[in-house]
Design a protein around this motif. Structure first.
Motif, PDB file in Angstrom:
ATOM      1  N   ALA A 120      37.383  31.873  29.118  1.00 56.34           N
ATOM      2  CA  ALA A 120      37.053  32.046  30.532  1.00 56.34           C
ATOM      3  C   ALA A 120      38.262  31.735  31.402  1.00 56.34           C
ATOM      4  O   ALA A 120      38.572  32.470  32.356  1.00 56.34           O
ATOM      5  N   ALA A 121      38.967  30.630  31.079  1.00 51.41           N
ATOM      6  CA  ALA A 121      40.145  30.261  31.859  1.00 51.41           C
ATOM      7  C   ALA A 121      41.242  31.324  31.732  1.00 51.41           C
ATOM      8  O   ALA A 121      41.886  31.702  32.721  1.00 51.41           O
ATOM      9  N   ALA A 122      41.459  31.832  30.507  1.00 46.30           N
ATOM     10  CA  ALA A 122      42.483  32.854  30.295  1.00 46.30           C
ATOM     11  C   ALA A 122      42.130  34.144  31.017  1.00 46.30           C
ATOM     12  O   ALA A 122      43.000  34.820  31.591  1.00 46.30           O
ATOM     13  N   HIS A 123      40.846  34.491  31.000  1.00 48.78           N
ATOM     14  CA  HIS A 123      40.406  35.711  31.673  1.00 48.78           C
ATOM     15  C   HIS A 123      40.601  35.600  33.183  1.00 48.78           C
ATOM     16  O   HIS A 123      41.076  36.545  33.832  1.00 48.78           O
ATOM     17  N   LEU A 124      40.259  34.453  33.748  1.00 46.70           N
ATOM     18  CA  LEU A 124      40.459  34.253  35.188  1.00 46.70           C
ATOM     19  C   LEU A 124      41.943  34.298  35.544  1.00 46.70           C
ATOM     20  O   LEU A 124      42.328  34.870  36.576  1.00 46.70           O
ATOM     21  N   ALA A 125      42.770  33.680  34.683  1.00 44.96           N
ATOM     22  CA  ALA A 125      44.215  33.738  34.916  1.00 44.96           C
ATOM     23  C   ALA A 125      44.726  35.176  34.837  1.00 44.96           C
ATOM     24  O   ALA A 125      45.588  35.587  35.622  1.00 44.96           O
ATOM     25  N   ASP A 126      44.176  35.944  33.900  1.00 49.67           N
ATOM     26  CA  ASP A 126      44.562  37.344  33.755  1.00 49.67           C
ATOM     27  C   ASP A 126      44.190  38.135  35.011  1.00 49.67           C
ATOM     28  O   ASP A 126      44.979  38.949  35.506  1.00 49.67           O
ATOM     29  N   LEU A 127      42.998  37.879  35.545  1.00 52.80           N
ATOM     30  CA  LEU A 127      42.578  38.548  36.771  1.00 52.80           C
ATOM     31  C   LEU A 127      43.474  38.144  37.942  1.00 52.80           C
ATOM     32  O   LEU A 127      43.815  38.969  38.795  1.00 52.80           O
ATOM     33  N   GLY A 128      43.840  36.841  37.979  1.00 58.24           N
ATOM     34  CA  GLY A 128      44.721  36.370  39.044  1.00 58.24           C
ATOM     35  C   GLY A 128      46.087  37.024  38.987  1.00 58.24           C
ATOM     36  O   GLY A 128      46.657  37.416  40.014  1.00 58.24           O
ATOM     37  N   LEU A 129      46.626  37.174  37.778  1.00 59.41           N
ATOM     38  CA  LEU A 129      47.918  37.832  37.625  1.00 59.41           C
ATOM     39  C   LEU A 129      47.834  39.309  38.015  1.00 59.41           C
ATOM     40  O   LEU A 129      48.772  39.855  38.620  1.00 59.41           O
ATOM     41  N   ALA A 130      46.713  39.939  37.656  1.00 61.21           N
ATOM     42  CA  ALA A 130      46.545  41.346  38.034  1.00 61.21           C
ATOM     43  C   ALA A 130      46.528  41.499  39.557  1.00 61.21           C
ATOM     44  O   ALA A 130      47.117  42.434  40.110  1.00 61.21           O
TER      45      ALA A 130
END
Length: 266
Positions: A120-130
């Motif tokens: 979940a944390a990695a996915h949120l970080a991925d969305l933030g980077l996008a």
């Protein structure tokens, strides 16, 4: 002799479940939804899009559920072989208990919970980077820089004390189970044992798992390679010998990526 047969059967079942997870991921990757393993927009096509349109909050809940399903399948394929030793130790410890299957299941649930939290944390970080890339013209045309940074970070982490300490705990399943299997609340302790082991597993493998966000979470070949590397690092005493070459290789990959792109820009 019977104990040896039971252990072989246990490992056989565990590896068969991992193989099933690989098969399901492969079938998923070959389906019309294969590209959505890479965290794409699930709301655009086919039955998933129809469900999203029909259900309240469907555009949020269904993609999240499908993401979790894909992540769990990835964990089963990549990480199950790495945790079979500790599950084997625990299964032998509780083999005479009538609730042994429930206890083993709770250990697995606790372990998955740690990795789901990381996912979940990695996915949120991925969305933030996008979102950051969309706001930056430079990053839009130079997304390779983020990939190079993640690869370099994974390489540097191979030399960290945290990586070494977490790996040492993962390589001692007997002592780990003895240390954490205690107290009267057996079911709670089983879940807690799995959770704590999961945290140590995340602690030694998180940087390598982040590489999946660079090379694509739907890339089964890279998943198989990374899963094999993590299994060797965790389950074999000689696995520590690959940490330095792996770290150097990742740092070299990052440097090459930077050099190629800067040369092209020049």
């Amino acid at each position: 002799m019977r104990s040896l047969m039971h252990r072989r059967a246990f490992y056989g079942i565990g590896l068969a479940l991992a193989a099933l997870a690989w098969l399901l991921l492969w079938l998923w990757s070959q389906s019309p939804y294969g590209r959505y393993l890479d965290h794409g927009d699930w709301t655009q096509i086919g039955i998933a899009g129809a469900i999203c349109a029909a259900l309240p909050f469907g555009e949020t809940l269904l993609p999240a559920a499908l993401y979790v399903l894909g992540w769990v399948l990835m964990l089963g394929a990549m990480m199950l072989p790495t945790v079979l030793p500790i599950l084997d130790v625990y299964a032998r410890l509780v083999r005479r208990r009538p609730d042994r299957l429930a206890l083993i299941g709770l250990v697995i649930c606790g372990y998955l919970a740690a990795w789901l939290l990381f996912g979940a944390a990695a996915h949120l970080a991925d969305l933030g980077l996008a979102a950051l890339v969309r706001r930056s013209d430079w990053l839009t045309f130079n997304g390779w820089a983020l990939g190079a940074a993640v690869i370099a970070g994974a390489g540097a982490f191979q030399f960290s004390d945290l990586k070494r300490r977490c790996l040492e705990r993962c390589r001692m399943p007997m002592s780990f189970v003895i240390e954490h299997w205690q107290g009267r609340r057996d079911h709670l302790n089983a879940a807690r044992l799995g959770w704590r082991h999961g945290l140590f597993c995340v602690g030694c493998c998180w940087a390598l798992m982040l590489l999946m966000f660079v090379i694509g979470t739907g890339n089964l070949g890279w998943m198989l390679l990374l899963g094999g590397v993590m299994a060797v690092e965790k389950n074999f005493a000689w696995g520590r010998r690959i940490s330095t070459p792996l770290g150097l290789g990742l740092l070299g990959w990052s440097a090459a990526l930077i050099a190629v792109n800067l040369w092209g820009l020049g």
